[in-house]
Design a protein around this motif. Structure first.
Motif, short mmCIF file in Angstrom:
data_model
loop_
_atom_site.label_atom_id
_atom_site.label_comp_id
_atom_site.label_asym_id
_atom_site.label_seq_id
_atom_site.Cartn_x
_atom_site.Cartn_y
_atom_site.Cartn_z
N SER A 1 -11.20 -1.48 -6.53
CA SER A 1 -12.14 -0.69 -5.73
C SER A 1 -11.44 -0.25 -4.43
CB SER A 1 -13.37 -1.53 -5.37
OG SER A 1 -14.16 -0.87 -4.39
N GLU B 1 -13.49 1.22 -2.06
CA GLU B 1 -14.66 1.43 -1.20
C GLU B 1 -14.47 0.78 0.17
OE1 GLU B 1 -18.13 2.89 0.08
OE2 GLU B 1 -17.39 3.26 -1.96
N GLY C 1 -14.50 4.40 -5.56
CA GLY C 1 -15.15 4.27 -4.26
C GLY C 1 -14.64 5.28 -3.25
#
Length: 219
Positions: free
Chosen positions: A127, A129, A157
């Motif tokens: 990820s 994010e 993300g």
């Protein structure tokens, strides 16, 4: 978008750029890969100055010292295959970084022709994010490969900050990144910026095909 061109400031980076460009030196693959790695280390150090830090107490044999460590989670993303030695230079400094790999390549519409599509075939990534994304690739020619890699990574993300790093960029590539990446959170780092992209979409004077110079000519 902020653009940092290492060629504007005299440093050891200039020497490594000279060796990577020179036809008299670049035909040594080991030296070429080493110079890609060295430039990655230099850029990593400079990028590290832009990160967020927190103060921590560290116990020494004689007491407690106030030290700093980055509070950013760095994700180091690379476009295969030419980016691997460059990636290693960054990773040797950002040794706690998470890593992403994107396979993006030119698929020519006709053999021997100049027109091609950039195809993303494979991606492995954590990820991204809220993290700091470092997207590194030696050559930023048209910018389309860099953008496609970035768009693929957005499936994982939205990063808080983006640092795009290239050994050599074209002015066309710089403008492409300026137009297609978030302006408020992107910084572009280049070893040098050249004026021209030829009909084959190679940077001129550039240095040639970075992947072939690092790993051998592909069929």
């Amino acid at each position: 978008m902020k653009v940092i061109n290492f060629a504007d400031t005299p440093s050891l980076a200039n020497r490594y750029m000279l060796e990577m460009r020179s036809v008299d030196i670049q035909n040594d693959p080991l030296r070429f890969r080493t110079n890609l790695e060295r430039l990655g280390q230099i850029m990593a150090y400079e990028i590290s100055k832009c990160l967020n830090y927190r103060e921590v107490d560290v116990t020494t044999p004689l007491g407690v010292a106030k030290c700093r460590e980055t509070s950013d989670q760095v994700v180091l993303a690379t476009i295969l295959r030419a980016g691997l030695p460059f990636h290693q230079g960054f990773l040797s400094y950002f040794d706690k970084a998470e890593n992403s790999f994107v396979s993006a390549y030119r698929r020519y519409r006709e053999k021997g022709g100049d027109t091609f599509d950039v195809v993303v075939e494979y991606m492995a990534s954590p990820s991204i994010e809220g993290k700091t994304l470092l997207l590194v690739d030696p050559m930023l020619a048209t910018g389309s490969s860099m953008e496609l890699a970035y768009r693929a990574l957005l499936e994982k993300g939205t990063p808080a900050r983006i640092h795009v790093a290239s050994v050599i960029a074209s002015r066309q590539g710089v403008e492409y990144v300026r137009d297609h990446f978030p302006q408020d959170k992107t910084t572009l780092w280049c070893g040098d910026i050249d004026d021209e992209v030829n009909s084959h979409s190679y940077i001129v004077p550039g240095l040639g095909d970075a992947g072939d110079l690092a790993f051998g000519i592909k069929d």
